[in-house]
Write an enzyme that holds these catalytic residues in place. Structure first.
Site: not given
Ligand code: ADP
Ligand code: MG
Length: 400
Positions: A40, A201, A358, A381
């Site tokens: 950063r 999710k 992230g 965010g």
């Molecule tokens: P970002 O931070 O890039 O927005 P998210 O926080 O939404 O991404 O999602 C990342 C998480 O989703 C990771 O920790 C990954 O392990 C989890 N994940 C991906 N596929 C699955 C799955 N099939 N079952 C459970 N968790 C999953």
């Protein structure tokens, strides 16, 4: 997108001796009082260097952590001074407060082209409430305002939004690069434009999915959230992570996509295991074909082949969220293969590929793909709110 850029004639005109209040993102990882990742700090250099070359006096505004309106010594920006000065190759002064006599004197004492870092803006409660009195005090310190902190642009705080209404306001170089990339990906993209949304999710990404199906030509859904869509279509998901209470929401998103002519790419095969750990037995399975103790942990090879073919047929890609549990190989395979494919198309110049989030950034780095993509946002965010189609107050205030 039309916003005020720092190198437009009116800003570049005669900045000599002018006091520039520059909002940067110095909310860096610290370990035992020392900066442990200077990404950063580096991101702020182009703007600081440009202002220095023009002889402006540069006063840096930033927050660190969440002191909630009080002076918390562990949340001081002081540890930033030394690494920033080393990167700039120039001295950086420090002022113990971001408003008032202390700040004023520190800025006055600067030579043309000098730099001072002002203490944590969030030491003042008025920062986060966008208090007009604090904004006037801060504005009195400068002749112009430059916002170079896209990652804080989803907040309407004094240093991210309030100041823009009181001083001539410009986007810094980092902010400018981010806004141009986001515009190329979603604002005004070359079509067909494709999205990939993964992660764990559906519940955290409902607004994002709803916005994307109304704007994209095709959208691939992967990761844990795809399980909810499979379940909503009537497939057995065994012991997979799945938000069964969101089946209606998933069906609504599928219906929205149909109405908006957005092709949804849901998984057509899966990689499953009983245990989410390295070395556990792994099977590739057709949809719905898994034992009750098995979990879907990655997308299967057919699914990845469909995704890469869809990338080949697209001109723009916007990506948030890994396709599987990429932290635990071999469940990183779909994400890594898809990321490398996107990287090769971006390198060849046939795909504008923009990604953020992230875990997404971590996954792209893991795949060795981040450097080849057109743009990778580390904004977190703010990036997600932008993907949701929400106006970002810090950006709105810079528009002409
Ligand atoms: P970002 O931070 O890039 O927005 P998210 O926080 O939404 O991404 O999602 C990342 C998480 O989703 C990771 O920790 C990954 O392990 C989890 N994940 C991906 N596929 C699955 C799955 N099939 N079952 C459970 N968790 C999953
Ligand atoms: Mg995450």
């Amino acid at each position: 997108m039309t916003f005020r850029r720092l190198d437009t004639a009116d800003a570049a005109n005669d900045l000599g001796g002018k006091r520039a209040l520059v909002r940067v993102d110095f909310n860096v990882p610290m370990h035992e009082g020392k900066v442990s990742d200077d990404t950063r700090l580096r991101a702020a250099l182009p703007t600081i260097e440009m202002l220095r070359r023009q002889g402006a006096k540069v006063a840096l505004l930033a927050h660190f952590d969440r002191p909630k309106g009080k002076r918390v010594p562990e949340m001081s920006l002081k540890p930033i001074v030394e690494p920033l000065a080393a990167l700039l190759g120039a001295p950086v002064a420090f002022a113990d407060d971001c408003v008032g006599e202390i700040a004023k004197a520190a800025i006055e004492a600067l030579p043309a082209g000098g730099v001072v870092l002002l203490e944590n803006t969030r030491y003042h409660a008025g920062e986060e409430t966008n208090d007009p009195a604090l904004a006037r005090q801060m504005a009195a310190l400068g002749d112009l305002y430059v916002n170079d902190a896209f990652s804080a642009a989803h907040r309407a705080h004094v240093s991210t939004e309030g100041l823009a209404h009181l001083l001539p306001a410009y986007a810094g170089k980092s902010m400018e690069a981010e806004l141009d990339a986001l515009d190329a990906a979603l604002g005004n993209p070359k079509r067909p434009v494709m999205g990939i949304v993964g992660g764990s999710k559906v519940s955290s990404k409902i607004d994002l999915l709803k916005n994307l199906v109304s704007r994209l030509d095709r959208l691939a859904i992967g990761g844990g959230m795809a399980n909810t869509f499979l379940y909503a279509q009537g497939y057995d998901v065994g012991a997979s992570y799945c938000e069964k209470d969101l089946a209606d929401t998933a069906r609504e998103i599928m219906e929205n996509a149909r109405k908006a002519n957005c092709e949804l790419l849901l998984p057509v095969d899966t990689v499953v295991s009983v245990r989410m750990e390295h070395g556990a037995p792994v099977f590739t399975r057709a949809l719905g074909e898994l034992d009750e103790d098995e979990r879907i942990l990655d997308a299967g090879p057919e699914t990845v082949a469909r995704l890469t073919a869809a990338m080949d047929a697209s001109k723009t890609l916007i990506w948030n969220g890994p396709l599987g549990v990429f932290e635990i190989p071999p469940f990183d395979k779909a994400t890594v293969d898809a990321a490398r494919h996107a990287a090769s198309l971006a390198r060849a110049g046939t795909l504008v590929a923009v990604a953020g989030g992230g875990d997404t950034v971590a996954a792209l780095n893991h795949a060795g793909a981040a450097d080849d993509l057109t743009f990778v946002s580390t904004a977190g965010g703010a990036f997600l709110e932008w993907m949701e189609g929400k106006p970002l107050p810090g950006v709105e205030a810079l528009k002409v």
